[in-house]
Design a protein around this motif. Sequence first.
Motif, short mmCIF file in Angstrom:
data_model
loop_
_atom_site.label_atom_id
_atom_site.label_comp_id
_atom_site.label_asym_id
_atom_site.label_seq_id
_atom_site.Cartn_x
_atom_site.Cartn_y
_atom_site.Cartn_z
N HIS A 10 4.73 -2.61 -6.94
CA HIS A 10 6.32 -2.87 -7.33
C HIS A 10 6.69 -1.49 -8.13
O HIS A 10 7.79 -1.80 -8.74
CB HIS A 10 6.15 -3.86 -8.48
CG HIS A 10 5.55 -5.13 -8.07
ND1 HIS A 10 4.31 -5.58 -8.45
CD2 HIS A 10 6.10 -6.11 -7.30
CE1 HIS A 10 3.93 -6.97 -7.74
NE2 HIS A 10 5.07 -7.04 -7.19
N ARG A 104 -8.15 -11.14 -12.45
CA ARG A 104 -8.11 -12.23 -11.62
C ARG A 104 -9.53 -12.14 -10.97
O ARG A 104 -9.96 -10.91 -10.53
CB ARG A 104 -7.23 -12.30 -10.34
CG ARG A 104 -5.83 -12.77 -11.08
CD ARG A 104 -4.73 -12.21 -9.85
NE ARG A 104 -4.76 -10.74 -10.12
CZ ARG A 104 -4.17 -9.84 -9.33
NH1 ARG A 104 -3.19 -10.41 -8.40
NH2 ARG A 104 -4.32 -8.46 -9.49
N HIS A 107 -10.23 -9.72 -7.68
CA HIS A 107 -9.33 -8.63 -7.44
C HIS A 107 -9.78 -7.38 -8.03
O HIS A 107 -11.10 -7.51 -8.76
CB HIS A 107 -8.08 -8.80 -8.10
CG HIS A 107 -6.83 -8.66 -7.42
ND1 HIS A 107 -6.20 -7.35 -7.17
CD2 HIS A 107 -6.03 -9.52 -6.62
CE1 HIS A 107 -5.31 -7.44 -6.43
NE2 HIS A 107 -4.95 -8.63 -6.16
N THR A 311 -5.32 -14.26 -5.74
CA THR A 311 -4.30 -14.52 -6.75
C THR A 311 -3.92 -16.17 -6.44
O THR A 311 -3.74 -16.33 -5.43
CB THR A 311 -3.24 -13.80 -6.51
OG1 THR A 311 -3.35 -12.46 -6.68
CG2 THR A 311 -1.93 -14.04 -7.62
C1 EPS Z 1 -0.14 -8.66 -3.20
C2 EPS Z 1 0.66 -9.93 -3.98
C3 EPS Z 1 2.01 -10.14 -3.19
C4 EPS Z 1 1.86 -9.96 -1.87
C5 EPS Z 1 1.42 -8.29 -1.63
C6 EPS Z 1 0.29 -8.16 -1.93
O1 EPS Z 1 3.02 -9.41 -3.90
P1 EPS Z 1 3.89 -9.75 -5.19
O2 EPS Z 1 2.96 -9.78 -6.15
O3 EPS Z 1 5.01 -8.76 -5.11
O4 EPS Z 1 4.18 -11.28 -4.68
O5 EPS Z 1 3.18 -10.26 -1.19
O6 EPS Z 1 1.81 -7.86 -0.34
C7 EPS Z 1 2.90 -7.17 -0.04
C8 EPS Z 1 3.81 -6.99 -0.78
C9 EPS Z 1 3.06 -6.72 1.22
O7 EPS Z 1 3.89 -6.03 1.63
O8 EPS Z 1 2.05 -7.17 2.17
C10 EPS Z 1 -1.40 -8.56 -3.67
O9 EPS Z 1 -1.65 -8.92 -5.02
O10 EPS Z 1 -2.35 -7.99 -3.19
#
Ligand code: EPS
Length: 385
Positions: A10, A104, A107, A311
Amino acid sequence: MRLITAGESHGPGLTCIVEGLPAGLELSQEELNRDMARRQLGHGRGGRMKIETDTAQVTAGIRHGRTLGGPIALQVANRDYANWEERMNPWPVEADVPEVHLPRPGHADLVGTMKFATSDVRNILERASARETAARVAGGALAKIFLQALGVQIFSHVIQITGVRAPQRSDLTAADFADIDASPVRCLDPETSTAMVAEINRLRKANESLGGVFEVRTFGLTPGLGSHVSWEERLDGRLGQAILSIQAMKGVGIGEGFELAAKPGSQAHDEIFYSPERGYYRETNRCGGLEGGMTTGQPLVISAAMKPLPTLTKPLRSVDISTREPAAALRERTDSTTVPAAAIVGEAMVAFVLADAYRTKFGGDHIDDVREALRAYEERIGWKR
Ligand code: EPS
Protein backbone atom coordinates in the motif's frame (compact mmCIF):
# COMPACT_ATOMS: atom_id res chain seq x y z
CA MET A 1 20.73 -11.33 -15.48
CA ARG A 2 19.28 -9.74 -12.39
CA LEU A 3 15.72 -8.88 -11.46
CA ILE A 4 15.18 -6.68 -8.43
CA THR A 5 11.87 -5.46 -7.08
CA ALA A 6 11.12 -2.76 -4.52
CA GLY A 7 7.82 -1.67 -3.06
CA GLU A 8 5.18 -2.21 -0.40
CA SER A 9 1.60 -3.32 -0.98
CA HIS A 10 0.00 0.00 0.00
CA GLY A 11 3.01 2.28 -0.50
CA PRO A 12 3.35 4.79 -3.36
CA GLY A 13 4.32 2.14 -5.91
CA LEU A 14 6.44 -0.78 -7.04
CA THR A 15 9.68 -0.78 -9.01
CA CYS A 16 11.34 -3.52 -11.02
CA ILE A 17 14.86 -3.32 -12.43
CA VAL A 18 15.96 -5.91 -14.97
CA GLU A 19 19.62 -6.04 -15.85
CA GLY A 20 21.31 -8.11 -18.53
CA LEU A 21 19.10 -8.03 -21.63
CA PRO A 22 20.86 -7.41 -24.93
CA ALA A 23 20.44 -4.20 -26.92
CA GLY A 24 18.20 -3.99 -29.97
CA LEU A 25 15.32 -6.10 -28.65
CA GLU A 26 12.10 -4.72 -30.06
CA LEU A 27 9.05 -4.42 -27.82
CA SER A 28 5.75 -2.59 -27.52
CA GLN A 29 3.88 -1.17 -24.55
CA GLU A 30 1.04 -3.63 -25.21
CA GLU A 31 3.39 -6.61 -24.94
CA LEU A 32 4.90 -5.22 -21.77
CA ASN A 33 1.51 -4.68 -20.11
CA ARG A 34 -0.39 -7.74 -21.32
CA ASP A 35 0.68 -9.97 -18.43
CA MET A 36 0.13 -7.18 -15.91
CA ALA A 37 -3.56 -7.23 -16.84
CA ARG A 38 -3.68 -11.06 -16.96
CA ARG A 39 -2.29 -11.23 -13.40
CA GLN A 40 -5.24 -9.19 -12.15
CA LEU A 41 -7.82 -11.68 -13.41
CA GLY A 42 -9.26 -14.85 -11.96
CA HIS A 43 -12.42 -15.77 -10.09
CA GLY A 44 -11.89 -15.38 -6.36
CA ARG A 45 -10.05 -12.07 -6.32
CA GLY A 46 -10.99 -9.51 -3.64
CA GLY A 47 -11.77 -5.78 -3.66
CA ARG A 48 -8.21 -4.59 -4.27
CA MET A 49 -8.23 -5.57 -7.94
CA LYS A 50 -11.14 -3.21 -8.57
CA ILE A 51 -8.90 -0.37 -7.40
CA GLU A 52 -5.76 -1.23 -9.37
CA THR A 53 -5.21 -1.12 -13.15
CA ASP A 54 -1.62 -2.26 -13.35
CA THR A 55 0.65 -0.94 -16.05
CA ALA A 56 4.43 -0.65 -16.19
CA GLN A 57 5.91 2.78 -16.89
CA VAL A 58 9.39 2.59 -18.37
CA THR A 59 11.82 5.07 -16.85
CA ALA A 60 15.12 3.65 -18.11
CA GLY A 61 16.74 1.27 -20.58
CA ILE A 62 14.35 1.50 -23.57
CA ARG A 63 14.38 4.04 -26.40
CA HIS A 64 11.90 4.24 -29.28
CA GLY A 65 10.70 0.69 -28.64
CA ARG A 66 14.08 -1.03 -28.40
CA THR A 67 16.26 -2.04 -25.47
CA LEU A 68 19.50 -0.10 -25.08
CA GLY A 69 21.46 -2.87 -23.33
CA GLY A 70 21.52 -1.19 -19.91
CA PRO A 71 19.33 -1.84 -16.85
CA ILE A 72 15.61 -1.40 -17.55
CA ALA A 73 13.56 0.30 -14.84
CA LEU A 74 9.81 -0.21 -14.60
CA GLN A 75 7.37 1.56 -12.29
CA VAL A 76 3.97 0.19 -11.28
CA ALA A 77 1.75 2.59 -9.34
CA ASN A 78 -0.32 1.54 -6.33
CA ARG A 79 -3.56 3.37 -6.91
CA ASP A 80 -4.68 2.27 -3.46
CA TYR A 81 -1.94 4.47 -1.97
CA ALA A 82 -4.42 7.34 -2.19
CA ASN A 83 -6.34 5.56 0.62
CA TRP A 84 -3.20 4.80 2.63
CA GLU A 85 -1.28 8.04 2.34
CA GLU A 86 -1.09 8.62 6.10
CA ARG A 87 -0.48 5.01 7.09
CA MET A 88 2.17 4.37 4.41
CA ASN A 89 3.77 7.76 3.92
CA PRO A 90 7.56 7.52 3.53
CA TRP A 91 7.85 10.53 5.85
CA PRO A 92 6.52 11.25 9.36
CA VAL A 93 2.86 12.36 9.47
CA GLU A 94 0.88 14.41 12.00
CA ALA A 95 -1.82 11.75 12.42
CA ASP A 96 -1.58 9.02 15.02
CA VAL A 97 -1.19 5.83 12.93
CA PRO A 98 -2.11 2.76 15.02
CA GLU A 99 0.27 -0.22 14.89
CA VAL A 100 -0.87 -3.71 13.86
CA HIS A 101 -0.29 -6.28 16.62
CA LEU A 102 -2.16 -9.37 15.39
CA PRO A 103 0.09 -11.67 13.30
CA ARG A 104 -1.64 -14.01 10.84
CA PRO A 105 -0.62 -17.69 10.99
CA GLY A 106 0.92 -18.59 7.64
CA HIS A 107 2.10 -15.06 6.81
CA ALA A 108 5.55 -13.52 7.42
CA ASP A 109 4.01 -11.41 10.21
CA LEU A 110 5.27 -12.99 13.43
CA VAL A 111 8.79 -14.06 12.51
CA GLY A 112 9.26 -10.85 10.54
CA THR A 113 8.54 -8.68 13.60
CA MET A 114 11.00 -10.68 15.69
CA LYS A 115 13.73 -10.68 13.06
CA PHE A 116 13.39 -7.05 12.02
CA ALA A 117 12.90 -5.72 15.58
CA THR A 118 9.56 -4.00 15.13
CA SER A 119 6.38 -3.99 17.20
CA ASP A 120 4.30 -3.12 14.10
CA VAL A 121 3.27 -6.06 11.93
CA ARG A 122 2.54 -3.61 9.11
CA ASN A 123 6.29 -3.05 8.70
CA ILE A 124 6.52 -6.73 7.68
CA LEU A 125 3.26 -7.53 5.92
CA GLU A 126 3.51 -4.67 3.45
CA ARG A 127 6.63 -6.08 1.81
CA ALA A 128 5.69 -9.74 2.32
CA SER A 129 2.42 -9.16 0.44
CA ALA A 130 1.97 -10.77 -2.95
CA ARG A 131 1.32 -7.30 -4.35
CA GLU A 132 5.08 -7.45 -5.04
CA THR A 133 4.40 -9.97 -7.79
CA ALA A 134 3.00 -7.17 -9.97
CA ALA A 135 6.58 -5.88 -10.23
CA ARG A 136 7.94 -9.37 -10.96
CA VAL A 137 5.41 -9.81 -13.75
CA ALA A 138 6.50 -6.49 -15.27
CA GLY A 139 10.11 -7.70 -15.29
CA GLY A 140 9.10 -11.17 -16.43
CA ALA A 141 7.34 -9.64 -19.44
CA LEU A 142 10.73 -8.32 -20.61
CA ALA A 143 12.23 -11.80 -20.23
CA LYS A 144 9.31 -13.26 -22.19
CA ILE A 145 9.76 -10.77 -25.02
CA PHE A 146 13.45 -11.73 -25.22
CA LEU A 147 12.55 -15.45 -25.27
CA GLN A 148 9.89 -14.88 -27.90
CA ALA A 149 12.58 -13.37 -30.13
CA LEU A 150 14.39 -16.73 -29.81
CA GLY A 151 11.31 -18.81 -30.64
CA VAL A 152 10.33 -19.65 -27.05
CA GLN A 153 6.74 -19.41 -25.78
CA ILE A 154 5.54 -19.74 -22.18
CA PHE A 155 2.00 -20.60 -21.04
CA SER A 156 0.30 -21.56 -17.81
CA HIS A 157 -2.91 -23.14 -16.64
CA VAL A 158 -4.59 -24.06 -13.38
CA ILE A 159 -4.90 -27.80 -12.83
CA GLN A 160 -6.31 -27.90 -9.32
CA ILE A 161 -8.25 -25.68 -6.88
CA THR A 162 -8.52 -27.32 -3.45
CA GLY A 163 -9.81 -30.83 -4.22
CA VAL A 164 -11.13 -30.06 -7.74
CA ARG A 165 -8.66 -31.43 -10.30
CA ALA A 166 -8.58 -31.11 -14.08
CA PRO A 167 -7.93 -34.29 -16.10
CA GLN A 168 -4.23 -34.77 -16.76
CA ARG A 169 -2.99 -33.82 -20.24
CA SER A 170 0.48 -34.80 -21.40
CA ASP A 171 -0.14 -33.92 -25.06
CA LEU A 172 -0.59 -30.14 -24.78
CA THR A 173 0.79 -27.88 -27.51
CA ALA A 174 1.10 -24.09 -27.67
CA ALA A 175 -2.17 -23.93 -29.65
CA ASP A 176 -4.11 -25.46 -26.74
CA PHE A 177 -3.47 -22.32 -24.69
CA ALA A 178 -4.98 -19.84 -27.18
CA ASP A 179 -8.16 -19.24 -25.13
CA ILE A 180 -6.91 -20.10 -21.66
CA ASP A 181 -7.60 -16.60 -20.28
CA ALA A 182 -11.27 -16.95 -21.23
CA SER A 183 -11.72 -19.43 -18.38
CA PRO A 184 -12.47 -17.55 -15.13
CA VAL A 185 -10.01 -19.81 -13.33
CA ARG A 186 -7.57 -20.27 -16.26
CA CYS A 187 -8.32 -24.00 -16.48
CA LEU A 188 -8.26 -25.76 -19.87
CA ASP A 189 -11.11 -28.14 -19.09
CA PRO A 190 -14.52 -26.37 -19.24
CA GLU A 191 -16.28 -28.78 -16.85
CA THR A 192 -13.52 -28.51 -14.28
CA SER A 193 -13.57 -24.70 -14.67
CA THR A 194 -17.24 -24.65 -13.72
CA ALA A 195 -16.63 -26.95 -10.77
CA MET A 196 -13.71 -24.79 -9.60
CA VAL A 197 -15.83 -21.62 -9.73
CA ALA A 198 -18.57 -23.36 -7.71
CA GLU A 199 -16.01 -24.54 -5.16
CA ILE A 200 -14.56 -21.02 -4.79
CA ASN A 201 -18.07 -19.62 -4.26
CA ARG A 202 -18.93 -22.32 -1.73
CA LEU A 203 -15.77 -21.90 0.34
CA ARG A 204 -15.80 -18.10 0.09
CA LYS A 205 -19.26 -18.11 1.71
CA ALA A 206 -17.78 -20.25 4.47
CA ASN A 207 -15.06 -17.57 5.03
CA GLU A 208 -12.38 -19.88 3.67
CA SER A 209 -9.47 -19.30 1.34
CA LEU A 210 -8.37 -21.82 -1.30
CA GLY A 211 -5.06 -23.10 -2.63
CA GLY A 212 -4.34 -25.15 -5.70
CA VAL A 213 -1.86 -26.22 -8.34
CA PHE A 214 -0.83 -24.50 -11.56
CA GLU A 215 1.42 -25.67 -14.35
CA VAL A 216 3.78 -23.64 -16.55
CA ARG A 217 4.65 -25.07 -19.96
CA THR A 218 7.39 -23.69 -22.19
CA PHE A 219 7.74 -24.58 -25.87
CA GLY A 220 10.56 -24.00 -28.35
CA LEU A 221 13.56 -24.34 -26.00
CA THR A 222 16.95 -25.26 -27.31
CA PRO A 223 18.59 -28.34 -25.72
CA GLY A 224 21.43 -27.82 -23.27
CA LEU A 225 20.38 -24.75 -21.26
CA GLY A 226 21.70 -25.16 -17.71
CA SER A 227 24.42 -27.65 -16.91
CA HIS A 228 25.06 -30.91 -15.09
CA VAL A 229 28.54 -29.83 -14.00
CA SER A 230 27.77 -27.96 -10.79
CA TRP A 231 24.76 -27.69 -8.54
CA GLU A 232 24.18 -23.97 -9.02
CA GLU A 233 23.99 -24.39 -12.78
CA ARG A 234 21.40 -27.17 -12.79
CA LEU A 235 18.33 -25.59 -14.31
CA ASP A 236 15.85 -27.66 -12.29
CA GLY A 237 17.35 -26.20 -9.11
CA ARG A 238 17.20 -22.66 -10.45
CA LEU A 239 13.62 -23.05 -11.60
CA GLY A 240 12.62 -24.62 -8.30
CA GLN A 241 14.06 -21.68 -6.37
CA ALA A 242 12.34 -19.16 -8.61
CA ILE A 243 8.96 -20.88 -8.33
CA LEU A 244 9.18 -21.44 -4.57
CA SER A 245 10.07 -17.76 -4.10
CA ILE A 246 6.53 -16.84 -5.17
CA GLN A 247 4.44 -16.01 -2.10
CA ALA A 248 2.43 -19.01 -0.75
CA MET A 249 4.13 -21.73 -2.83
CA LYS A 250 4.73 -24.93 -0.91
CA GLY A 251 5.72 -27.45 -3.57
CA VAL A 252 7.19 -27.67 -7.03
CA GLY A 253 7.21 -30.54 -9.53
CA ILE A 254 9.14 -31.02 -12.75
CA GLY A 255 7.50 -33.17 -15.40
CA GLU A 256 5.63 -35.94 -13.60
CA GLY A 257 7.28 -34.70 -10.39
CA PHE A 258 6.15 -36.50 -7.24
CA GLU A 259 4.28 -39.10 -9.31
CA LEU A 260 7.60 -40.40 -10.67
CA ALA A 261 8.47 -41.55 -7.17
CA ALA A 262 5.70 -44.16 -7.36
CA LYS A 263 6.75 -45.61 -10.73
CA PRO A 264 9.23 -48.37 -11.55
CA GLY A 265 12.29 -47.20 -13.49
CA SER A 266 11.10 -48.78 -16.73
CA GLN A 267 8.09 -46.40 -16.76
CA ALA A 268 9.77 -43.31 -15.39
CA HIS A 269 12.09 -42.21 -18.20
CA ASP A 270 11.89 -41.08 -21.81
CA GLU A 271 13.47 -43.53 -24.23
CA ILE A 272 15.73 -42.15 -26.95
CA PHE A 273 15.10 -42.60 -30.71
CA TYR A 274 16.76 -41.25 -33.84
CA SER A 275 15.65 -40.70 -37.41
CA PRO A 276 17.44 -38.67 -40.12
CA GLU A 277 14.34 -36.45 -40.51
CA ARG A 278 13.73 -35.75 -36.84
CA GLY A 279 17.20 -36.20 -35.33
CA TYR A 280 17.09 -37.47 -31.72
CA TYR A 281 13.58 -37.59 -30.34
CA ARG A 282 11.44 -38.97 -27.51
CA GLU A 283 7.93 -40.30 -27.49
CA THR A 284 7.25 -39.33 -23.87
CA ASN A 285 8.17 -36.33 -21.71
CA ARG A 286 8.00 -37.67 -18.17
CA CYS A 287 11.11 -35.70 -17.22
CA GLY A 288 9.32 -32.43 -18.06
CA GLY A 289 12.01 -31.32 -20.49
CA LEU A 290 14.96 -31.53 -18.09
CA GLU A 291 17.63 -34.22 -17.84
CA GLY A 292 20.82 -33.77 -15.79
CA GLY A 293 19.82 -30.19 -15.01
CA MET A 294 19.71 -29.31 -18.73
CA THR A 295 16.88 -28.68 -21.15
CA THR A 296 16.28 -31.59 -23.52
CA GLY A 297 14.52 -29.41 -26.10
CA GLN A 298 11.15 -30.94 -25.24
CA PRO A 299 8.46 -28.78 -23.59
CA LEU A 300 9.48 -27.69 -20.09
CA VAL A 301 6.72 -28.68 -17.66
CA ILE A 302 6.70 -27.24 -14.15
CA SER A 303 3.92 -27.48 -11.59
CA ALA A 304 3.57 -25.51 -8.36
CA ALA A 305 1.41 -26.13 -5.30
CA MET A 306 0.03 -23.04 -3.60
CA LYS A 307 -1.29 -23.09 -0.04
CA PRO A 308 -4.58 -21.34 0.81
CA LEU A 309 -4.03 -17.62 1.46
CA PRO A 310 -3.35 -16.90 5.14
CA THR A 311 -5.52 -13.77 5.40
CA LEU A 312 -8.90 -15.19 6.40
CA THR A 313 -12.23 -13.45 6.80
CA LYS A 314 -12.81 -15.77 9.79
CA PRO A 315 -9.40 -15.32 11.42
CA LEU A 316 -7.36 -18.09 13.06
CA ARG A 317 -6.18 -18.02 16.65
CA SER A 318 -3.13 -15.90 17.29
CA VAL A 319 -1.50 -13.77 19.98
CA ASP A 320 -1.50 -9.97 20.39
CA ILE A 321 2.22 -9.21 20.29
CA SER A 322 1.81 -6.07 22.44
CA THR A 323 0.16 -7.98 25.35
CA ARG A 324 1.01 -11.62 24.47
CA GLU A 325 -2.65 -12.42 25.20
CA PRO A 326 -4.66 -14.74 22.92
CA ALA A 327 -6.37 -12.84 20.10
CA ALA A 328 -7.84 -13.42 16.65
CA ALA A 329 -5.40 -12.79 13.79
CA LEU A 330 -5.58 -9.62 11.71
CA ARG A 331 -8.67 -9.50 9.57
CA GLU A 332 -8.20 -7.55 6.37
CA ARG A 333 -9.79 -7.30 2.95
CA THR A 334 -8.47 -10.29 1.03
CA ASP A 335 -8.79 -12.61 -1.96
CA SER A 336 -10.42 -16.06 -1.69
CA THR A 337 -7.97 -17.58 -4.12
CA THR A 338 -5.22 -16.30 -6.39
CA VAL A 339 -4.09 -19.53 -8.05
CA PRO A 340 -5.04 -18.23 -11.56
CA ALA A 341 -2.98 -15.05 -10.92
CA ALA A 342 -0.11 -16.98 -9.35
CA ALA A 343 0.16 -18.96 -12.59
CA ILE A 344 0.97 -15.71 -14.42
CA VAL A 345 3.63 -14.98 -11.82
CA GLY A 346 4.91 -18.52 -12.44
CA GLU A 347 5.22 -17.71 -16.16
CA ALA A 348 7.23 -14.59 -15.25
CA MET A 349 9.63 -16.45 -12.94
CA VAL A 350 10.17 -19.28 -15.43
CA ALA A 351 10.74 -16.68 -18.15
CA PHE A 352 13.35 -14.89 -16.09
CA VAL A 353 15.31 -18.08 -15.28
CA LEU A 354 15.20 -19.22 -18.91
CA ALA A 355 16.18 -15.80 -20.25
CA ASP A 356 19.13 -15.83 -17.86
CA ALA A 357 20.09 -19.32 -19.08
CA TYR A 358 20.07 -18.11 -22.72
CA ARG A 359 22.19 -15.09 -21.75
CA THR A 360 24.68 -17.34 -19.94
CA LYS A 361 24.97 -19.79 -22.82
CA PHE A 362 24.89 -17.48 -25.82
CA GLY A 363 26.17 -14.09 -24.57
CA GLY A 364 26.04 -11.25 -27.11
CA ASP A 365 25.60 -7.50 -26.73
CA HIS A 366 22.90 -7.16 -29.39
CA ILE A 367 19.88 -9.44 -29.98
CA ASP A 368 21.28 -10.30 -33.43
CA ASP A 369 24.46 -11.63 -31.76
CA VAL A 370 22.33 -13.87 -29.55
CA ARG A 371 20.28 -15.13 -32.51
CA GLU A 372 23.45 -15.89 -34.47
CA ALA A 373 25.10 -17.75 -31.56
CA LEU A 374 21.93 -19.80 -31.07
CA ARG A 375 21.69 -20.61 -34.78
CA ALA A 376 25.34 -21.74 -34.93
CA TYR A 377 24.90 -23.91 -31.83
CA GLU A 378 21.72 -25.56 -33.12
CA GLU A 379 23.47 -26.25 -36.41
CA ARG A 380 26.42 -27.87 -34.60
CA ILE A 381 24.21 -30.20 -32.54
CA GLY A 382 21.95 -30.92 -35.51
CA TRP A 383 18.86 -29.69 -33.69
CA LYS A 384 15.71 -29.71 -35.82
CA ARG A 385 13.11 -27.11 -34.76
C1 EPS B 1 -2.39 -9.46 -0.33
C2 EPS B 1 -3.63 -8.95 0.10
C3 EPS B 1 -4.54 -8.27 -0.83
C4 EPS B 1 -4.27 -8.71 -2.25
C5 EPS B 1 -2.80 -8.46 -2.51
C6 EPS B 1 -1.97 -9.41 -1.73
O1 EPS B 1 -4.34 -6.86 -0.87
P1 EPS B 1 -5.18 -5.86 0.05
O2 EPS B 1 -4.69 -6.11 1.45
O3 EPS B 1 -4.79 -4.48 -0.45
O4 EPS B 1 -6.62 -6.18 -0.16
O5 EPS B 1 -5.12 -8.08 -3.17
O6 EPS B 1 -2.50 -8.62 -3.87
C7 EPS B 1 -2.41 -7.51 -4.66
C8 EPS B 1 -2.64 -6.29 -4.24
C9 EPS B 1 -2.03 -7.82 -6.02
O7 EPS B 1 -1.80 -6.90 -6.79
O8 EPS B 1 -1.93 -9.03 -6.33
C10 EPS B 1 -1.47 -10.09 0.62
O9 EPS B 1 -1.67 -9.94 1.85
O10 EPS B 1 -0.51 -10.78 0.22
